[in-house]
Design a protein around this motif. Structure first.
Motif, mmCIF file in Angstrom:
data_model
loop_
_atom_site.group_PDB
_atom_site.id
_atom_site.type_symbol
_atom_site.label_atom_id
_atom_site.label_comp_id
_atom_site.label_asym_id
_atom_site.label_seq_id
_atom_site.Cartn_x
_atom_site.Cartn_y
_atom_site.Cartn_z
ATOM 1 N N UNK A 98 38.034 57.850 -17.495
ATOM 2 C CA UNK A 98 38.588 59.161 -17.190
ATOM 3 C C UNK A 98 40.139 58.884 -17.026
ATOM 4 N N UNK A 99 40.650 59.864 -17.776
ATOM 5 C CA UNK A 99 42.262 59.729 -17.889
ATOM 6 C C UNK A 99 42.971 60.837 -17.027
ATOM 7 N N UNK A 100 43.796 60.284 -16.147
ATOM 8 C CA UNK A 100 44.378 61.125 -15.288
ATOM 9 C C UNK A 100 45.993 60.912 -15.435
ATOM 10 N N UNK A 101 46.465 62.060 -15.719
ATOM 11 C CA UNK A 101 47.891 62.143 -16.202
ATOM 12 C C UNK A 101 48.509 63.430 -16.322
ATOM 13 N N UNK A 112 50.933 64.471 -17.941
ATOM 14 C CA UNK A 112 51.329 65.124 -19.197
ATOM 15 C C UNK A 112 50.171 64.956 -20.348
ATOM 16 N N UNK A 113 50.153 66.195 -20.910
ATOM 17 C CA UNK A 113 48.853 66.088 -21.770
ATOM 18 C C UNK A 113 49.210 65.313 -23.286
ATOM 19 N N UNK A 114 50.148 65.093 -23.512
ATOM 20 C CA UNK A 114 50.845 64.155 -24.564
ATOM 21 C C UNK A 114 50.276 62.760 -24.412
ATOM 22 N N UNK A 115 50.715 62.288 -23.107
ATOM 23 C CA UNK A 115 50.185 61.210 -22.693
ATOM 24 C C UNK A 115 48.629 60.841 -22.781
ATOM 25 N N UNK A 116 48.145 61.757 -22.314
ATOM 26 C CA UNK A 116 46.490 61.772 -22.179
ATOM 27 C C UNK A 116 46.145 61.709 -23.642
ATOM 28 N N UNK A 117 46.523 62.169 -24.533
ATOM 29 C CA UNK A 117 46.037 62.384 -25.727
ATOM 30 C C UNK A 117 46.352 61.066 -26.591
ATOM 31 N N UNK A 118 47.613 60.406 -26.134
ATOM 32 C CA UNK A 118 47.711 59.077 -26.664
ATOM 33 C C UNK A 118 46.978 58.053 -26.200
ATOM 34 N N UNK A 129 43.953 58.439 -25.295
ATOM 35 C CA UNK A 129 42.613 58.777 -25.468
ATOM 36 C C UNK A 129 42.485 58.055 -27.116
ATOM 37 N N UNK A 130 43.469 58.566 -27.676
ATOM 38 C CA UNK A 130 43.532 57.792 -29.188
ATOM 39 C C UNK A 130 43.411 56.080 -29.064
ATOM 40 N N UNK A 131 44.137 55.679 -28.238
ATOM 41 C CA UNK A 131 44.031 54.266 -28.254
ATOM 42 C C UNK A 131 42.864 53.533 -27.750
ATOM 43 N N UNK A 132 42.064 54.124 -26.888
ATOM 44 C CA UNK A 132 41.014 53.663 -26.165
ATOM 45 C C UNK A 132 39.989 53.889 -26.886
ATOM 46 N N UNK A 133 39.750 55.028 -27.586
ATOM 47 C CA UNK A 133 38.482 55.350 -28.334
ATOM 48 C C UNK A 133 38.606 54.555 -29.763
ATOM 49 N N UNK A 134 39.888 53.997 -30.012
ATOM 50 C CA UNK A 134 39.952 53.302 -31.348
ATOM 51 C C UNK A 134 39.405 51.791 -31.131
ATOM 52 N N UNK A 135 39.139 51.387 -29.824
ATOM 53 C CA UNK A 135 38.608 50.012 -29.261
ATOM 54 C C UNK A 135 37.249 50.050 -30.088
ATOM 55 N N UNK A 136 36.319 51.237 -30.077
ATOM 56 C CA UNK A 136 35.042 50.960 -30.292
ATOM 57 C C UNK A 136 33.997 50.842 -29.159
ATOM 58 N N UNK A 185 46.573 47.871 -22.885
ATOM 59 C CA UNK A 185 45.938 49.165 -22.064
ATOM 60 C C UNK A 185 44.160 48.982 -22.312
ATOM 61 N N UNK A 186 44.008 48.601 -23.495
ATOM 62 C CA UNK A 186 42.676 48.434 -23.896
ATOM 63 C C UNK A 186 41.970 47.218 -23.024
ATOM 64 N N UNK A 187 42.738 46.344 -23.039
ATOM 65 C CA UNK A 187 42.283 45.007 -22.263
ATOM 66 C C UNK A 187 42.207 45.173 -20.634
ATOM 67 N N UNK A 188 43.066 45.850 -20.171
ATOM 68 C CA UNK A 188 43.076 46.563 -18.725
ATOM 69 C C UNK A 188 41.849 47.184 -18.497
ATOM 70 N N UNK A 189 41.407 48.087 -19.505
ATOM 71 C CA UNK A 189 40.154 48.908 -19.310
ATOM 72 C C UNK A 189 38.926 47.856 -19.172
ATOM 73 N N UNK A 190 38.974 47.032 -20.488
ATOM 74 C CA UNK A 190 37.615 46.064 -20.310
ATOM 75 C C UNK A 190 37.778 45.321 -18.960
#
Length: 250
Positions: free
Chosen positions: A5-8, A10-16, A18-25, A110-115
Protein backbone atom coordinates in the motif's frame (compact mmCIF):
# COMPACT_ATOMS: atom_id res chain seq x y z
CA UNK A 1 3.75 -11.58 -4.44
CA UNK A 2 4.40 -8.93 -1.82
CA UNK A 3 1.30 -6.73 -1.50
CA UNK A 4 2.08 -3.04 -0.94
CA UNK A 5 0.00 0.00 0.00
CA UNK A 6 1.45 3.39 -1.04
CA UNK A 7 0.70 6.37 1.20
CA UNK A 8 1.82 9.83 0.04
CA UNK A 9 -0.05 13.08 -0.54
CA UNK A 10 1.73 13.62 -3.87
CA UNK A 11 0.23 11.62 -6.75
CA UNK A 12 3.43 11.88 -8.78
CA UNK A 13 5.43 10.34 -5.93
CA UNK A 14 2.96 7.46 -5.63
CA UNK A 15 3.12 6.87 -9.37
CA UNK A 16 6.91 6.76 -9.26
CA UNK A 17 6.93 4.34 -6.35
CA UNK A 18 4.40 2.12 -8.10
CA UNK A 19 6.49 1.99 -11.27
CA UNK A 20 9.67 1.16 -9.33
CA UNK A 21 8.13 -1.50 -7.10
CA UNK A 22 6.11 -3.30 -9.75
CA UNK A 23 9.18 -3.49 -11.98
CA UNK A 24 10.67 -5.87 -9.38
CA UNK A 25 8.40 -8.72 -10.45
CA UNK A 26 7.61 -10.01 -6.95
CA UNK A 27 5.85 -6.86 -5.67
CA UNK A 28 2.37 -5.60 -6.49
CA UNK A 29 0.78 -2.33 -5.38
CA UNK A 30 -2.72 -3.11 -4.11
CA UNK A 31 -3.77 0.39 -3.14
CA UNK A 32 -2.92 4.05 -2.62
CA UNK A 33 -3.81 6.70 -0.06
CA UNK A 34 -3.09 10.41 0.14
CA UNK A 35 -3.79 11.09 3.83
CA UNK A 36 -3.20 9.35 7.13
CA UNK A 37 -6.91 8.80 7.62
CA UNK A 38 -7.18 7.11 4.23
CA UNK A 39 -4.11 5.03 5.06
CA UNK A 40 -5.65 3.64 8.24
CA UNK A 41 -8.86 2.72 6.39
CA UNK A 42 -7.01 1.20 3.43
CA UNK A 43 -4.74 -0.84 5.70
CA UNK A 44 -7.78 -2.31 7.42
CA UNK A 45 -9.55 -3.08 4.15
CA UNK A 46 -6.63 -4.32 2.05
CA UNK A 47 -4.39 -5.94 4.70
CA UNK A 48 -1.18 -5.32 2.71
CA UNK A 49 2.10 -7.00 3.57
CA UNK A 50 3.98 -3.68 3.55
CA UNK A 51 2.97 -0.02 3.67
CA UNK A 52 5.26 2.70 2.30
CA UNK A 53 4.29 5.65 4.49
CA UNK A 54 4.99 9.36 4.02
CA UNK A 55 5.21 11.55 7.14
CA UNK A 56 3.80 14.99 6.33
CA UNK A 57 0.23 14.60 5.07
CA UNK A 58 -3.12 16.33 5.62
CA UNK A 59 -5.76 15.13 8.09
CA UNK A 60 -3.36 12.81 9.95
CA UNK A 61 0.40 12.55 9.64
CA UNK A 62 2.17 9.33 8.80
CA UNK A 63 3.52 8.81 12.31
CA UNK A 64 0.05 8.75 13.90
CA UNK A 65 -1.24 6.61 11.03
CA UNK A 66 1.62 4.16 11.59
CA UNK A 67 0.84 3.99 15.29
CA UNK A 68 -2.81 3.18 14.62
CA UNK A 69 -2.11 0.70 11.83
CA UNK A 70 0.55 -1.26 13.69
CA UNK A 71 -1.75 -1.48 16.69
CA UNK A 72 -4.57 -3.05 14.71
CA UNK A 73 -3.29 -4.65 11.49
CA UNK A 74 -0.62 -7.30 10.94
CA UNK A 75 1.47 -5.37 8.45
CA UNK A 76 4.92 -3.81 8.19
CA UNK A 77 5.28 -0.06 7.74
CA UNK A 78 8.30 1.50 6.06
CA UNK A 79 8.40 5.26 6.57
CA UNK A 80 9.67 6.99 3.42
CA UNK A 81 10.26 10.70 3.88
CA UNK A 82 12.11 13.65 2.41
CA UNK A 83 13.05 14.92 5.85
CA UNK A 84 16.17 13.56 7.55
CA UNK A 85 15.06 14.58 11.04
CA UNK A 86 15.80 12.79 14.30
CA UNK A 87 12.31 13.43 15.68
CA UNK A 88 10.75 11.75 12.63
CA UNK A 89 13.21 8.86 12.85
CA UNK A 90 12.73 8.04 16.53
CA UNK A 91 8.99 8.76 16.53
CA UNK A 92 8.60 6.39 13.57
CA UNK A 93 10.48 3.63 15.37
CA UNK A 94 8.48 4.28 18.54
CA UNK A 95 5.27 4.04 16.52
CA UNK A 96 6.29 0.55 15.38
CA UNK A 97 7.64 1.22 11.90
CA UNK A 98 9.70 -1.57 10.41
CA UNK A 99 12.00 0.77 8.56
CA UNK A 100 12.99 4.33 7.77
CA UNK A 101 14.09 5.36 4.29
CA UNK A 102 14.78 8.73 2.72
CA UNK A 103 13.19 9.66 -0.61
CA UNK A 104 16.61 10.27 -2.12
CA UNK A 105 17.25 6.52 -1.93
CA UNK A 106 17.79 4.66 -5.18
CA UNK A 107 15.12 2.42 -6.72
CA UNK A 108 16.97 -0.72 -5.62
CA UNK A 109 16.98 0.50 -2.01
CA UNK A 110 13.21 1.02 -2.07
CA UNK A 111 12.66 -2.46 -3.49
CA UNK A 112 15.04 -3.95 -0.93
CA UNK A 113 13.28 -2.14 1.92
CA UNK A 114 9.91 -3.60 0.91
CA UNK A 115 11.33 -7.11 0.59
CA UNK A 116 13.14 -6.88 3.93
CA UNK A 117 10.04 -5.57 5.72
CA UNK A 118 7.87 -8.28 4.16
CA UNK A 119 10.32 -10.89 5.47
CA UNK A 120 9.77 -9.63 9.02
CA UNK A 121 13.02 -7.72 9.38
CA UNK A 122 13.50 -3.97 9.19
CA UNK A 123 15.68 -1.60 7.28
CA UNK A 124 17.27 1.70 8.23
CA UNK A 125 18.72 4.09 5.70
CA UNK A 126 22.53 4.21 5.94
CA UNK A 127 22.28 7.91 6.79
CA UNK A 128 20.43 7.20 10.05
CA UNK A 129 21.87 3.87 11.22
CA UNK A 130 24.64 5.41 13.30
CA UNK A 131 22.23 7.83 14.91
CA UNK A 132 20.06 4.95 16.12
CA UNK A 133 23.04 3.21 17.67
CA UNK A 134 24.40 6.46 19.11
CA UNK A 135 21.02 7.16 20.70
CA UNK A 136 20.36 3.73 22.16
CA UNK A 137 23.89 2.60 23.04
CA UNK A 138 24.40 5.48 25.46
CA UNK A 139 24.30 4.77 29.22
CA UNK A 140 20.88 5.56 30.61
CA UNK A 141 22.16 8.71 32.33
CA UNK A 142 23.73 10.11 29.17
CA UNK A 143 21.76 11.97 26.55
CA UNK A 144 22.91 11.02 23.08
CA UNK A 145 23.56 13.85 20.65
CA UNK A 146 20.58 14.42 18.38
CA UNK A 147 22.72 14.80 15.26
CA UNK A 148 26.21 13.34 15.65
CA UNK A 149 28.78 14.53 13.19
CA UNK A 150 28.73 12.34 10.06
CA UNK A 151 32.52 12.23 10.20
CA UNK A 152 32.69 10.77 13.68
CA UNK A 153 32.55 7.05 14.30
CA UNK A 154 30.04 6.16 17.02
CA UNK A 155 31.23 3.75 19.67
CA UNK A 156 29.16 2.05 22.30
CA UNK A 157 28.82 3.86 25.58
CA UNK A 158 32.45 4.94 25.56
CA UNK A 159 33.62 1.38 26.20
CA UNK A 160 35.69 1.07 23.07
CA UNK A 161 33.37 -1.32 21.24
CA UNK A 162 33.56 -1.56 17.48
CA UNK A 163 31.87 1.20 15.56
CA UNK A 164 28.66 0.45 13.67
CA UNK A 165 29.18 -0.12 9.95
CA UNK A 166 28.91 3.12 7.98
CA UNK A 167 28.88 1.77 4.44
CA UNK A 168 26.12 2.65 1.99
CA UNK A 169 24.57 -0.79 2.51
CA UNK A 170 21.45 -0.29 4.64
CA UNK A 171 21.41 -1.94 8.05
CA UNK A 172 18.95 -4.81 8.26
CA UNK A 173 17.45 -5.10 11.72
CA UNK A 174 14.32 -6.54 13.26
CA UNK A 175 11.43 -4.18 14.05
CA UNK A 176 12.77 -1.33 16.14
CA UNK A 177 11.11 0.55 18.96
CA UNK A 178 12.41 3.71 20.60
CA UNK A 179 12.18 2.24 24.09
CA UNK A 180 14.89 -0.35 23.60
CA UNK A 181 15.20 -2.43 26.74
CA UNK A 182 17.98 -4.87 27.55
CA UNK A 183 19.35 -6.41 30.69
CA UNK A 184 21.91 -3.92 32.02
CA UNK A 185 24.17 -6.68 33.32
CA UNK A 186 26.98 -7.84 31.01
CA UNK A 187 27.11 -11.24 32.74
CA UNK A 188 25.21 -13.24 30.11
CA UNK A 189 26.10 -16.85 29.32
CA UNK A 190 26.27 -17.26 25.55
CA UNK A 191 27.68 -20.25 23.72
CA UNK A 192 30.58 -19.65 21.34
CA UNK A 193 28.24 -19.89 18.36
CA UNK A 194 25.71 -17.53 19.95
CA UNK A 195 28.52 -15.07 20.56
CA UNK A 196 29.53 -15.26 16.91
CA UNK A 197 25.95 -14.70 15.82
CA UNK A 198 25.59 -11.70 18.14
CA UNK A 199 28.75 -10.14 16.74
CA UNK A 200 27.42 -10.52 13.19
CA UNK A 201 24.01 -9.18 14.16
CA UNK A 202 25.84 -6.15 15.57
CA UNK A 203 27.46 -5.72 12.15
CA UNK A 204 23.94 -5.29 10.70
CA UNK A 205 23.96 -8.63 8.90
CA UNK A 206 20.70 -10.30 7.98
CA UNK A 207 20.01 -13.95 8.86
CA UNK A 208 20.85 -14.97 5.30
CA UNK A 209 24.19 -13.16 5.43
CA UNK A 210 25.03 -14.70 8.80
CA UNK A 211 24.19 -18.15 7.49
CA UNK A 212 26.51 -17.63 4.54
CA UNK A 213 29.32 -16.32 6.74
CA UNK A 214 29.11 -19.19 9.26
CA UNK A 215 28.27 -21.93 6.73
CA UNK A 216 25.09 -22.92 8.56
CA UNK A 217 21.42 -22.98 7.63
CA UNK A 218 19.28 -19.88 7.89
CA UNK A 219 16.83 -21.72 10.15
CA UNK A 220 19.74 -22.48 12.49
CA UNK A 221 20.65 -18.79 12.51
CA UNK A 222 17.09 -17.89 13.46
CA UNK A 223 17.28 -20.32 16.37
CA UNK A 224 20.56 -18.82 17.58
CA UNK A 225 19.22 -15.27 17.28
CA UNK A 226 16.11 -16.25 19.24
CA UNK A 227 18.26 -17.80 21.97
CA UNK A 228 20.48 -14.71 22.12
CA UNK A 229 17.50 -12.38 22.46
CA UNK A 230 16.06 -14.52 25.22
CA UNK A 231 19.32 -14.66 27.17
CA UNK A 232 19.93 -10.92 26.82
CA UNK A 233 16.39 -10.07 27.81
CA UNK A 234 16.18 -8.14 24.54
CA UNK A 235 12.85 -7.81 22.79
CA UNK A 236 14.35 -7.34 19.32
CA UNK A 237 17.57 -7.24 17.34
CA UNK A 238 18.03 -3.53 17.81
CA UNK A 239 18.24 -4.14 21.55
CA UNK A 240 20.78 -6.91 20.92
CA UNK A 241 22.89 -4.58 18.78
CA UNK A 242 22.80 -1.94 21.51
CA UNK A 243 23.81 -4.53 24.11
CA UNK A 244 26.73 -5.72 21.98
CA UNK A 245 28.04 -2.19 21.47
CA UNK A 246 27.41 -1.12 25.05
CA UNK A 247 29.43 -4.04 26.42
CA UNK A 248 32.22 -4.00 23.85
CA UNK A 249 31.14 -7.26 22.19
CA UNK A 250 30.90 -5.84 18.68
Amino acid sequence: MIRVLLVDDHAVMRAGFRMILESAGDITVVGEASTGVQAVAAASDLRPDVICMDVQMPDMDGLEATRRIVGSVQTAVVVVTTFDRDDYLFDALAAGASGFLLKNAGPEELISAVRVAAAGDALLAPEVTRRVIARFAQPASTEAPSNPSPDRESTAGGRGGGSFPTSRRPAVLSRAEAGVGVDASPAVELTDREGEVLQLVAQAMSNAEIAQRLYIGEATVKTHVSNVLQKLGARDRVAAVVYAHRHGLA
